[in-house]
Scaffold this motif. Structure first.
Motif, mmCIF file in Angstrom:
data_model
loop_
_atom_site.group_PDB
_atom_site.id
_atom_site.type_symbol
_atom_site.label_atom_id
_atom_site.label_comp_id
_atom_site.label_asym_id
_atom_site.label_seq_id
_atom_site.Cartn_x
_atom_site.Cartn_y
_atom_site.Cartn_z
ATOM 1 N N TYR A 290 1.028 -1.102 0.410
ATOM 2 C CA TYR A 290 0.157 -0.388 -0.016
ATOM 3 C C TYR A 290 0.963 0.833 0.104
ATOM 4 C CZ TYR A 290 -4.040 -3.078 0.977
ATOM 5 O OH TYR A 290 -4.671 -4.152 0.940
ATOM 6 N N SER A 291 0.285 2.263 -0.598
ATOM 7 C CA SER A 291 1.052 3.289 -0.533
ATOM 8 C C SER A 291 1.992 4.397 0.758
ATOM 9 C CB SER A 291 0.229 4.342 -1.428
ATOM 10 O OG SER A 291 0.164 4.500 -2.700
ATOM 11 N N LYS A 292 0.659 3.879 1.681
ATOM 12 C CA LYS A 292 0.903 4.276 3.398
ATOM 13 C C LYS A 292 2.191 3.986 3.788
ATOM 14 C CE LYS A 292 -1.789 1.167 5.993
ATOM 15 N NZ LYS A 292 -2.862 1.020 6.743
ATOM 16 N N ASP A 293 2.280 2.643 3.182
ATOM 17 C CA ASP A 293 3.799 1.941 3.323
ATOM 18 C C ASP A 293 4.693 2.402 3.222
ATOM 19 O OD1 ASP A 293 2.011 -0.240 5.066
ATOM 20 O OD2 ASP A 293 2.134 -1.379 3.331
ATOM 21 N N PHE A 294 4.410 3.029 1.974
ATOM 22 C CA PHE A 294 6.123 3.208 1.826
ATOM 23 C C PHE A 294 6.246 4.419 2.569
ATOM 24 C CE2 PHE A 294 5.187 0.439 -2.500
ATOM 25 C CZ PHE A 294 6.464 0.130 -2.037
#
Length: 373
Positions: free
Chosen positions: A335-339
């Motif tokens: 997910y983008s939030k992880d990046f």
């Protein structure tokens, strides 16, 4: 000051895009056609790995290539791993796999590998760790690389597997950045690093360069030091990086263990004679210190706030794009939030790891550096 941070963002962005382009221009994946009839020996040193040996053993049995040899070396384990290993071998007979279990004739991983090398029958040696999971075509992909007579050493990427937590995702994203730097070094003919969890070399090359003579005093570096020796002896084009030959390893279960492991890896910087390697070892810490120092921009009025927002926004977006594309190549999508969380936390993390690598005491498998001197 504003101009400096503006240039920092531009240079960092260009560097990331360049590393991403090197990944895009990688060699196409080859068909699984193997011409070599060379005997293959898989070398696996282990210490206190009773929990991981059963999964590794299943992974070895599932390898498609036959025949091959597996040489386990017990590095003075304090658990029941060796007894478990003998039971696994007795209960899973395969006439095309020769299992050998040895005791380390010295101390530490380097001397465990040397013990294995001297007993191995194969001319091609492949190494991995006891906490790894291997792809079924692992041996075939290495044999393709060694079809070229000039190839003396090959390595592939490693990535962690674990629970669906930020700690686990952080490690996977960090592995992607390690792949890019590793690919860059191999591509330029000046390899910087690789992992012994996924590495192969000719036995003759290992012996010709003197194995680990000169760096046995450090508990780590069985991969980097050998890589440098072979590259210097045979030339940069004698080493190759196989981007599609991915090995899975266990994620570190806590931030403390992750810091200790990464600091142990980073602590090898002082043992490299190459100025080029030492500079590139310090560069990530310096770069992250510069990003952290940009907090001062928030006290420089609206102009400073705008440059700060632009700098960190560029960092977040380009790391998401480049590292996400790298992971997607190996069918991993986060997910983008992880990046974004990783990008925000990574500067603090790198500085802490760097501090521990320089000033902290390095411990591994219940030992510290002084026990190898």
């Amino acid at each position: 000051m504003l101009t400096f941070y503006l240039l920092l963002g531009i240079l960092y962005g260009l560097a990331l895009l360049w590393l991403g382009s090197l990944w895009d221009n990688r060699s196409p994946k080859q068909d699984e056609i193997v011409h070599s009839q060379e005997m293959v020996s898989i070398l696996i040193p282990f210490r206190n790995e009773v929990k991981n040996l059963p999964q590794l053993f299943v992974s070895l049995l599932q390898l498609k290539y036959r025949p091959f040899e597996v040489v386990f070396v017990d590095d003075h384990s304090e658990d029941a791993g060796k007894a478990l290993l003998h039971r696994l071998i007795e209960g899973n007979r395969d006439s095309d796999i020769a299992f050998v279990v040895l005791e380390n004739q010295g101390k530490g991983k380097k001397e465990a590998i040397e013990t294995a090398v001297h007993h191995a029958r194969g001319g091609l040696l492949i190494t991995t760790d006891a906490d790894c999971n291997l792809p079924v075509n692992w041996i075939e992909l290495y044999l393709q690389a060694f079809d070229a007579p000039k190839t003396q050493l090959a390595a592939g990427p490693v990535i962690s597997q674990g629970a669906d937590t930020f700690l686990s995702k952080f490690q996977q994203i960090e592995w992607a950045s390690i792949w890019l730097m590793t690919q860059m070094g191999f591509g330029l003919g000046r390899p910087l690093m690789c992992s012994a969890a996924n590495m192969a070399y000719r036995k003759a090359a290992f012996l010709n360069v003197g194995a680990y003579e000169g760096n046995k005093q450090h508990p780590s570096g069985d991969d980097e030091f050998l890589l440098k020796k072979i590259s210097q002896r045979y030339g940069g084009n004698s080493t190759v990086y196989l981007l599609d030959n991915l090995v899975w390893t266990q994620a570190e279960p806590s931030w403390g263990k992750l810091y200790s492991q990464r600091a142990r890896w980073a602590s090898k910087w002082r043992l490299h004679a190459s100025f080029y390697h030492k500079v590139l070892s310090f560069l990530p810490v310096l770069l992250q210190l510069l990003f952290l120092s940009s907090l001062i921009l928030l006290s420089q009025g609206w102009g400073g706030v705008m440059i700060f927002s632009w700098l960190w926004g560029l960092k977040l977006l380009l790391e998401r794009r480049v590292l996400g594309k790298t992971l997607k190549h190996l069918n991993l999508e986060l997910y983008s939030k992880d990046f974004f969380l990783t990008s925000l936390w990574h500067p603090f993390y790198v500085v802490m790891v760097g501090w521990k690598a320089i000033f902290g005491k390095i411990r591994w498998k219940g030992r510290n550096s002084s026990q190898f001197n």
